[in-house]
Enzyme design. Structure first.
Site: not given
Ligand code: NAP
Length: 481
Positions: A51, A146, A176, A180, A214, A238, A329
């Site tokens: 925009r 996603k 994604h 890989k 992670e 994933h 995480k």
């Protein structure tokens, strides 16, 4: 070894949401790398759309800064040539302004692709306006990101919205992880070698572990994450894709629908998961570092930042071989891997403790490669002592510097869109089948009011997750930096 780059046909790629995080951090750097590799034709064009009012020059400056920041290691020397191929149109997905301008810019004799790098609530508006203005035709492609729905109902609604204007063969749903190199190598290893496939079943494989760990917390995404959790954010998409590629039957051909048909069969064969086979966790604060509840600013949150599951696939190949999935995480290290643990040899001829089971470790992150752990004799005199060593199949060693410099997943996936190859993209029915398996699990959490187990930041997750394995006389592969 020389890595071959095959140029793609010329294209007009319109990126809606071109001033956003994904476009500037991932899509543009990926396109620049393909430009440097000589894969992007000189007359191909990238048209940014959002925009904000901007001239071509202002947008090019934005892209220049983004590439300098995010395309680490890419030679900035050819940036001007790349930027010359970039244009900008101010457009509102929900308004009237800009569409005629975009229509006038598009060329007829090239591939037309439209990347929807905007909130999913705008997908329907974009699809409708693209067809109403005659900008997209039967050969055009759209790329969507996603989250593809947050449950079966919303995924179905999203699929139906897109299907009003585009055929399934035109829709590229990006995950994604599928871009890989190692994920594709999993298919090459399984289906281009005689060595593994005869052993790839419940008779020889004890269990499979899939880990996506992670080190970061939810960061600035707290608001989004607290409505999603690890199941929606990682497992439904994933990890489900990794599970499918590990477990699927050989497709009759490496062809988009043949591969996706086999993945779909795996998802449909997943058994429901009982509460006893699920561990959910939330990371705790430590010193000044906030815990999950502070990060999402919701002291009553019951959303999981960690999830471990024991999954069974009800088919002949996998009867009796569980798949253990875990993701979280603020864990000890950033690592994504698939570990295939084979059964030990049926009889040991050696006096000392029997040989350990072979393991094939497929590493996706941080470095891509594979390790096959085998037993050998420990060198030196003093009898026959056995030791387990990895046969390292790291791509850097085997393929030399060029092979080690692997394209980012987005580079490959965007070029596949231009080539019109959907093999590495999720089909609508796959996405819906994954939600159909996930939905009852999530609703059982909502009904039970069960709180996730706390775990220390920097650990391997809640102790309960260790017990999930120990009670089966198995253990997780250590999460290592
Ligand atoms: P973002 O940073 O918020 O960017 C959104 C973009 O959309 C901006 O360029 C914004 O520019 C544009 N936009 C907003 N409303 C618009 C409208 N009505 N018409 C036209 N353009 C509009 O979001 P993002 O992080 O890039 O994410 C984009 C999509 O990718 C989302 O669906 C997200 O879930 C998904 N995704 C993102 C990541 C990531 O790493 N960021 C990863 C996976 C998936 P203006 O305000 O100027 O219009």
């Amino acid at each position: 070894m020389v890595v071959r780059t095959i140029p793609v046909d010329s294209f007009d790629l319109v990126i809606f949401g071109a001033t956003g995080d994904l476009a500037l951090r991932k899509i543009m750097p990926a396109l620049y790398r393909r430009f440097l590799a000589g894969q992007m034709p000189h007359d191909a064009r990238i048209i940014g759309a959002a925009r904000s009012e901007m001239t071509d020059t202002q947008f090019r400056d934005t892209v220049r800064a983004a590439i300098r920041e995010h395309a680490a290691g890419a030679d900035p020397g050819q940036l001007d040539g790349f930027l010359d191929q970039i244009h900008y149109v101010a457009i509102d997905a929900q308004g009237v302004g800009g569409w005629d301008h975009l229509s006038a810019l598009m060329r007829d004799d090239v591939v037309r692709a439209f990347y929807f790098s905007v909130a999913p609530s705008l997908f329907g508006d974009l699809a409708r306006r693209l067809s109403e203005h005659g900008i997209a035709d039967g050969d055009s492609r759209i790329v969507v990101e996603k989250p593809f729905g947050r449950d079966l109902e919303s995924a179905r609604a999203l699929n139906a919205t897109l299907a009003r204007h585009f055929g399934e063969g035109q829709i590229y749903r990006i995950d994604h992880y599928l871009g890989k190199e190692t994920v594709q190598n999993l298919m090459a290893v399984r289906f281009a070698n005689i060595l593994f496939e005869p052993l790839w079943n419940a008779q020889y494989i004890d269990h499979v572990q899939i880990t996506v760990a992670e080190t970061v917390g939810v960061g600035g995404r707290g608001g989004y994450y607290d409505h999603a959790g690890a199941m929606r954010d990682m497992v439904q998409n994933h990890m489900m894709q990794l599970l499918c590629l590990t477990a699927m039957e050989p497709p009759y051909h490496f062809d988009p629908d043949a591969v996706r048909d086999e993945k779909l069969k795996v998802i449909r064969a997943l058994e429901p998961v009982s509460d006893a086979d699920i561990v959910r966790g939330q990371y705790q604060g430590e010193g000044d570092a906030p815990g999950y509840l502070e990060d999402v600013d919701n002291p009553d949150s019951r959303t999981e930042s960690y999830l471990a599951l024991k999954v069974r696939i009800a088919n002949w190949r996998w009867q009796g071989t569980p798949f253990y999935l875990r993701t979280g995480k603020k864990l000890r290290a950033r690592t994504s891997e698939i570990v295939i643990t084979f059964k030990p040899p049926p009889h040991s001829i050696f006096d000392e403790a029997g040989p350990r089971a072979n393991q094939l470790v497929i590493k996706l992150q941080p470095d891509e490669g594979m390790d096959l752990f085998v037993m050998i004799k420990e060198p030196g005199p003093g009898g026959m002592r056995l030791v387990q060593v990895p046969l390292d199949m790291s791509f850097a060693e085997a393929l030399g510097p060029e092979g080690a410099d692997m394209p980012d997943a987005y580079e490959r996936l965007i070029m596949d869109v231009i080539r019109g190859n959907q093999t590495l993209f999720m089909r609508g029915d796959e996405v819906e089948a994954a939600w159909a398996w996930v939905d009852p699990i999530i609703s059982s959490w909502d009904d039970s009011k069960h709180r996730p187990e706390p775990y220390d930041a920097g650990s391997s997750g809640p102790d309960e997750a260790l017990r999930l394995m120990h009670r089966d006389n198995r253990r997780w592969r250590e999460i290592r930096p």
